[in-house]
Design an enzyme around this catalytic site. Structure first.
Site, short mmCIF file in Angstrom:
data_model
loop_
_atom_site.label_atom_id
_atom_site.label_comp_id
_atom_site.label_asym_id
_atom_site.label_seq_id
_atom_site.Cartn_x
_atom_site.Cartn_y
_atom_site.Cartn_z
CD GLU A 264 -3.47 -2.69 7.80
OE1 GLU A 264 -2.87 -2.66 7.33
OE2 GLU A 264 -4.52 -1.29 7.01
CG ASN B 277 -1.67 1.14 1.65
OD1 ASN B 277 -1.62 2.12 0.42
ND2 ASN B 277 -2.33 1.23 2.87
CG HIS C 136 -5.91 2.42 5.62
ND1 HIS C 136 -5.65 3.11 5.94
CD2 HIS C 136 -5.19 1.00 5.01
CE1 HIS C 136 -4.48 2.50 6.56
NE2 HIS C 136 -3.80 1.37 5.88
CE LYS D 269 0.23 3.16 4.91
NZ LYS D 269 -0.23 3.03 6.23
CD GLU E 276 -3.28 5.40 6.85
OE1 GLU E 276 -2.50 5.57 5.64
OE2 GLU E 276 -1.72 5.61 7.30
N GLY F 63 3.05 2.54 10.56
CA GLY F 63 3.32 3.63 10.82
C GLY F 63 3.73 3.56 11.84
CB SER G 222 5.03 -1.96 11.87
OG SER G 222 4.98 -0.52 12.19
P1 PGA Z 1 2.99 0.86 7.42
O1 PGA Z 1 1.77 0.56 7.19
O2 PGA Z 1 3.27 -0.92 7.22
O3 PGA Z 1 3.40 1.61 7.19
O4 PGA Z 1 2.57 0.46 8.94
C1 PGA Z 1 0.31 -0.38 7.08
C2 PGA Z 1 -0.91 0.05 6.07
O5 PGA Z 1 -1.31 0.75 6.37
O6 PGA Z 1 -1.37 -0.86 5.74
#
Ligand code: PGA
Length: 249
Positions: free
Chosen positions: A167, A9, A95, A11, A97, A173, A213
């Site tokens: 997640e 992903n 997601h 983003k 976010e 992140g 992460s």
């Molecule tokens: P990250 O993001 O691996 O940077 O923690 C995962 C995600 O948001 O799908």
């Protein structure tokens, strides 16, 4: 029987040029991966160019979001038929976010998932608890609610075509990964939920990804868990080398 699935992903990262360069570099030397599915979720602007760049490769495309209606006066939005048109096989919905920055509700997540299914795209329904919820002992009730409402009105057949990504919000992140045991416990819970909701066969078939992460160091121990069928990686999918390591984990 479940084929592993690794999704990167991106983003809000990478221009079209950067995306195409990445795809070319990744395709080189990506052999011995027939036992797993690989997909990239770039920004909308790079989908078409990536489809062209990935022709003949087994790497699939995933959308990062979608609108719940198939067309109409929704300025700035992209519909599921448009995503099917540029070759998306998967689409993320819900997601964290999107939930956090754009106030997306479970009901919207559900509409988006259904829009993708209508267009022949497999939704990747993202669920996960915040740190406060985990500390308050609400992990399972939160995830149950996201699944119940997010998968509302989906037939057993629809659910079999759906992918769930666990997640934990506190792991995205932040560099803090859920331990393999913590992740497995929630994955097991998700599979049981699917079993109650759509039957044993669906539960055995549905792929449940872990995200938060993920990196080349922790990927293998997560993937070794019985109910972890793949990874949804953000940061670690932005560099060809580390994404390749995730794919091979
Ligand atoms: P990250 O993001 O691996 O940077 O923690 C995962 C995600 O948001 O799908």
């Amino acid at each position: 029987m479940r084929k592993a699935l690794i999704i990167g992903n991106w983003k809000m990262h990478k221009t079209v040029g950067e995306a195409v360069e990445f795809a070319r570099a990744l395709s080189v030397g990506l052999s011995g991966t027939d036992d797993r599915d690989v997909a990239i979720a770039p920004p909308f602007t790079a989908l078409y160019a990536l489809r062209e760049a990935l022709r003949g490769s087994t790497i699939a495309l995933c959308a990062q979001d979608v609108h719940g209606e198939d067309q109409g006066p929704f300025t700035g939005e992209v519909s599921a038929p448009m995503l099917a048109d540029v070759g998306c096989r998967y689409g993320l919905v819900g997601h964290s976010e999107r939930r956090r920055h754009f106030g997306e509700s479970n009901e919207q997540v559900n509409r988006k998932a259904r829009a993708l299914l209508r267009a022949g795209i497999s939704p990747v329904v993202c669920v996960g608890e915040s740190l406060e919820e985990r500390e308050a002992g609400q992990t399972f009730s939160m995830v149950r609610r996201q699944l119940k409402e997010g998968l509302n009105n989906l037939s057993a057949d629809d659910i079999r075509r759906t992918i769930v990504a666990y997640e934990p919000v506190w792991a995205i992140g932040t560099g803090k990964t859920a331990s393999p045991g913590q992740a497995q416990e929630v994955h097991d819970f998700i599979r049981q939920f699917i079993g109650h909701r759509a039957g044993k066969e669906a539960a055995a078939e549905v792929r449940i990804l872990y995200g938060g992460s993920v990196n080349p160091e922790n990927a293998a121990s997560l993937m070794a868990q019985k109910d972890i069928d793949g990874l949804l990686a953000g940061g670690a999918s932005l560099e060809v080398d580390s994404f390749r390591k995730l794919i091979h984990s």
